[in-house]
Design a protein around this motif. Structure first.
Motif, mmCIF file in Angstrom:
data_model
loop_
_atom_site.group_PDB
_atom_site.id
_atom_site.type_symbol
_atom_site.label_atom_id
_atom_site.label_comp_id
_atom_site.label_asym_id
_atom_site.label_seq_id
_atom_site.Cartn_x
_atom_site.Cartn_y
_atom_site.Cartn_z
ATOM 1 N N LYS A 117 0.792 -1.241 0.000
ATOM 2 C CA LYS A 117 0.000 0.000 0.000
ATOM 3 C C LYS A 117 0.820 1.284 0.000
ATOM 4 O O LYS A 117 0.330 2.323 -0.436
ATOM 5 N N PHE A 118 2.048 1.235 0.539
ATOM 6 C CA PHE A 118 2.828 2.471 0.668
ATOM 7 C C PHE A 118 3.191 3.007 -0.719
ATOM 8 O O PHE A 118 3.878 2.340 -1.494
ATOM 9 N N PRO A 119 2.738 4.223 -1.027
ATOM 10 C CA PRO A 119 2.918 4.725 -2.408
ATOM 11 C C PRO A 119 4.366 5.037 -2.790
ATOM 12 O O PRO A 119 4.697 5.043 -3.974
ATOM 13 N N MET A 120 5.229 5.306 -1.802
ATOM 14 C CA MET A 120 6.582 5.781 -2.107
ATOM 15 C C MET A 120 7.584 4.630 -2.200
ATOM 16 O O MET A 120 8.580 4.607 -1.488
ATOM 17 N N GLN A 121 7.330 3.682 -3.049
ATOM 18 C CA GLN A 121 8.259 2.567 -3.219
ATOM 19 C C GLN A 121 9.547 3.062 -3.888
ATOM 20 O O GLN A 121 9.532 4.073 -4.588
ATOM 21 N N PRO A 122 10.666 2.379 -3.625
ATOM 22 C CA PRO A 122 11.942 2.838 -4.196
ATOM 23 C C PRO A 122 12.047 2.585 -5.696
ATOM 24 O O PRO A 122 12.727 1.680 -6.157
ATOM 25 N N LYS A 123 11.339 3.418 -6.435
ATOM 26 C CA LYS A 123 11.413 3.366 -7.896
ATOM 27 C C LYS A 123 11.135 4.774 -8.391
ATOM 28 O O LYS A 123 10.811 5.649 -7.596
ATOM 29 N N LYS A 124 11.258 4.974 -9.677
ATOM 30 C CA LYS A 124 11.048 6.328 -10.193
ATOM 31 C C LYS A 124 9.549 6.631 -10.266
ATOM 32 O O LYS A 124 8.772 5.906 -10.874
ATOM 33 N N HIS A 125 9.152 7.727 -9.606
ATOM 34 C CA HIS A 125 7.769 8.182 -9.682
ATOM 35 C C HIS A 125 7.724 9.443 -10.532
ATOM 36 O O HIS A 125 8.664 10.233 -10.521
ATOM 37 N N SER A 126 6.605 9.648 -11.228
ATOM 38 C CA SER A 126 6.485 10.895 -11.989
ATOM 39 C C SER A 126 6.284 12.056 -11.018
ATOM 40 O O SER A 126 5.730 11.886 -9.924
ATOM 41 N N GLU B 188 4.267 14.361 -11.333
ATOM 42 C CA GLU B 188 2.830 14.572 -11.219
ATOM 43 C C GLU B 188 2.243 13.665 -10.127
ATOM 44 O O GLU B 188 1.470 14.105 -9.285
ATOM 45 N N PHE B 189 2.647 12.396 -10.133
ATOM 46 C CA PHE B 189 2.202 11.459 -9.092
ATOM 47 C C PHE B 189 2.641 11.951 -7.716
ATOM 48 O O PHE B 189 1.886 11.909 -6.741
ATOM 49 N N LEU B 190 3.862 12.451 -7.641
ATOM 50 C CA LEU B 190 4.379 12.930 -6.356
ATOM 51 C C LEU B 190 3.615 14.158 -5.863
ATOM 52 O O LEU B 190 3.377 14.312 -4.668
ATOM 53 N N ARG B 191 3.212 15.027 -6.794
ATOM 54 C CA ARG B 191 2.412 16.205 -6.388
ATOM 55 C C ARG B 191 1.091 15.782 -5.761
ATOM 56 O O ARG B 191 0.612 16.409 -4.828
ATOM 57 N N GLU B 192 0.504 14.712 -6.315
ATOM 58 C CA GLU B 192 -0.759 14.216 -5.754
ATOM 59 C C GLU B 192 -0.540 13.615 -4.369
ATOM 60 O O GLU B 192 -1.484 13.410 -3.624
#
Lengths: 477, 477
Positions: A101-110, A112-116
């Motif tokens: 469930k944790f959204p901040m997995q160690p991979k590249k996030h956009s 835009e996704f991070l702003r949300e």
């Protein structure tokens, strides 16, 4: 035992002693190596878990994002990439983080996704670095002015004045908007509102700061300002922080000197205090630019760019000179500009500013002495009767970062200008008092703090350099 | 020639050289002695005019409030009260100040009159001193946290959340309130508002700061907060500045240690940096109290009071102990309290706080472990099931200056509490995420900056320690 911050552990002058570290798991490799981060630095401390003597149920809970406390010996690390590590003797899971469930997995996030997920994005390396740099930059601002004897002034956020016209304003009210009190004439009865009048959020503290400069000499503001403008761009926010110094007895040249010295100081300060974060942001930018065509990549790395600004004077160019350069420029002749420059008096567009800064001068530029009729009422009229002592500082990649002027100190000239523009003298009675009583030459400027953070971090969207951005259709969190 | 600030002239290490000073005339005595002030210090520099060789028309323009520039020799002063003076060789009137019209004449003005002239009151000794002290205190705040590695976080001013319930909120809108868009159901269509939803001005940055503390470890806010409460008292403002540190892994004891250390640091810092201003404010207070009956006068002078706070630990008292003390107190037994203390669970009123601080303990007091049902939803429940890990710091003459708590880090307990209080889980999804992913013990507090300035300056009305106060029926300037 008391825990020690990761930053202090990594800078420890001792070794082979028992320590306690608390933080969040960034990664957990080989059922053995925790990369632990507590936000005190971009660097993690490696915690080596004795997996043979740790229950399987505990090992399973060491997931990205989990909060843990480890106790163990701080020892010199055998592995590459870190000086010290902790040989864990005791591990406690403080708070779990479900890997599913944790959204901040160690991979590249956009981005835009991070702003949300603005409440969680600060748990990533990039946003941790950005927000630490932002904080140090803010302190650099205060330190610069305080060391020079400036007085920090908190100008009002809620204002009854809306005369400056720096932009569209948000209304502030405590009235029930679904059941407004109405006067006998059928208008909204603002006498019944909290402040007894119609009020807005401030667009600038300048006018109030001027009243303080005319008493305390050197003052500055640093606070939030607002624009209700539907600008959905990478350079605009509806809520942003602005720095506005105002200095009695300073003319426009002094004002330019102050702005240049100030910007160089805060960049230098941040380079000194945030080497690790800036190095990380530099490599992040290099990485990001790899996907761009060669022509669009930066000519300098982030640190080269920051050092360039420190070492080179800003180029000072009058509006009139700038118009000549632009009129004769290749994009103007080849009609590549969207707005062609034909004559003196034209307002400069972003494309023109970029050409001057990025193509022609290739350094920060201060434009000054603009035509009076494209600038605000309070700017000092030059002897030519057609230009005012305005200045804008333009930065590569950012555009306008500072706007300022020498203020019109002559009561008669100021009143005349206000009449022509239809600005209400009654409403600004207090502002006019500064010209009625002990008026003097004075100057100031406004610097949008987020644009400065953009420049220093190498980020390209202003929404990524403020914790919880406020933009059209977005006031989440 | 370049002018020198009055502060630097008065601290000059040289003498008998030509200087230029610019500032405002405070007084002009004997057609000869200008007391010149430029806001850099409370002290004036005496400028001796060669009246025999100065035209009468010029001498007449040297009036209180006029801006002047003087050039002359800096010499040792023969007169009492100043080390240096300027023997003026050249005097220029920069801006006149009509003695008939300038409101800030050198005589005693009421604080109420000065509030109505908030744009000019800073030209008086008292308000110059207050505003310089305020500025230095603000920098002390930043310096304390930055030196300890805290990250400054700008939490949003405009917020879509209104769940905390810290007080009545101001609404922010860009809709035309005289012509609101209406949904098919007949409600106001906030989807059409700037942010696409109903928005307010923040009452606290705490919840957002918590999300940052759970990533960066130690953070603090320092920004404006708002209350739309019709409190026309000497201790309340509708717009005020608040400092809110939030620290991961800190429990309530750590939180009390932090608050105490922080307050002592900023007072010490200000004592060191503002000796002249504080000495002036001390004598101002003594003067003011002369008109009061002996019993109402302060037991300590301003500087004694500030030094007392530095040298004495704050007394830590549980709510339960405080109730015992109050129940057995003379004013309670003699029914002198407006609200009598009969049983555990009563909310403490200002009269009780003042009794504890000013009569019983005679020092700053930290009350902790309050009944759960009189405190906010996010405070950590104690094992007793009826008290929470809250703390309030009470100061003599000021009352509550800090409110804080250890936060409820347990997801289940927090959700249960929110359900009982009817707080919308959906709206606070992001806040709850801090407890879903890597939760940990953490604590923080809020300190009303103006109350701190009140305490340090010895002023008694909060409207006199912020440049342009916002209170019911007042948003002038």
């Amino acid at each position: 035992m008391k825990h020690t911050k990761v930053k202090d552990l990594l800078n420890s002058s001792k070794v082979n002693y028992e320590v306690n570290a608390k933080g969040w798991v960034r990664t957990f490799r080989n059922n053995q190596f925790i990369a632990l981060n507590d936000g005190s630095t971009i660097n993690n401390i490696q915690c080596v878990v004795d997996f043979e003597n740790t229950p399987e149920t505990t090992l399973k809970r060491i997931t990205t994002g989990a909060a843990v406390s480890v106790i163990g010996q701080l020892v010199e690390s055998q592995g590459a990439g870190q000086k010290f590590e902790i040989q864990v003797s005791h591990l406690e899971i403080l708070g779990d983080s479900d890997a599913e469930k944790f959204p901040m997995q160690p991979k590249k996030h956009s981005l835009e996704f991070l702003r949300e997920n603005a409440h969680l994005r600060v748990r990533t390396n990039a946003f941790g670095a950005i927000m630490r740099v932002r904080s140090v930059l803010a302190h650099a601002v205060h330190t610069y002015f305080q060391e020079k004897g400036f007085v920090y002034v908190n100008t009002p956020i809620i204002t009854g004045a809306d005369a400056e016209g720096a932009g569209e304003m948000f209304q502030v009210t405590a009235l029930p908007v679904d059941n407004l009190p109405i006067t006998e004439e059928g208008a909204i009865d603002y006498k019944k509102d909290f402040f007894g009048k119609h009020t807005n959020l401030t667009v600038s503290g300048q006018l109030e700061a001027e009243t303080y400069a005319m008493a305390l000499g050197q003052v500055y503001t640093f606070g939030p300002t607002f624009r209700a403008e539907n600008s959905n761009t990478s350079r605009h926010l509806a809520e942003f922080w602005m720095i506005e110094p105002e200095v009695a007895f300073n003319d426009l040249d002094d004002n330019m000197d102050l702005a240049e010295d100030f910007i160089q100081y805060v960049i230098k300060y941040t380079l000194d205090k945030c080497p690790d974060d800036l190095k990380f942001l530099e490599s992040r930018l290099l990485e990001e630019e790899k996907s761009k065509p060669q022509a669009e990549r930066s000519e300098m790395t982030l640190l080269e760019k920051l050092n360039f600004v420190l070492k080179n004077n800003f180029k000072r160019v009058s509006y009139t000179e700038a118009i000549d350069i632009l009129r004769d420029s290749t994009p103007n002749k080849k009609k590549k500009f969207q707005y062609l420059i034909n004559e003196w008096g034209a307002d400069l567009q972003s494309e023109h500013e970029r050409y001057l800064v990025e193509k022609h001068f290739k350094c920060p530029v201060i434009l000054f002495d603009y035509p009076a009729n494209i600038k605000a009422f309070y700017m000092r009229l030059n002897e030519d009767g057609k230009t005012v002592r305005a200045m804008d500082i333009l930065f590569p990649g950012i555009g306008e970062i500072v706007g300022g002027s020498q203020r019109e100190e002559r009561y008669d000239v100021l009143i005349e200008k206000m009449k022509v523009l239809g600005i209400d003298e009654e409403e600004l009675w207090w502002y006019l008092d500064t010209r009625r009583f002990g008026s003097a030459v004075h100057s100031g400027f406004g610097l949008g703090f987020e644009r400065l953070v953009l420049f220093v971090t190498g980020m390209t969207n202003i929404r990524d350099v403020i914790p919880f951005p406020r933009t059209p259709q977005n006031a989440e969190f």
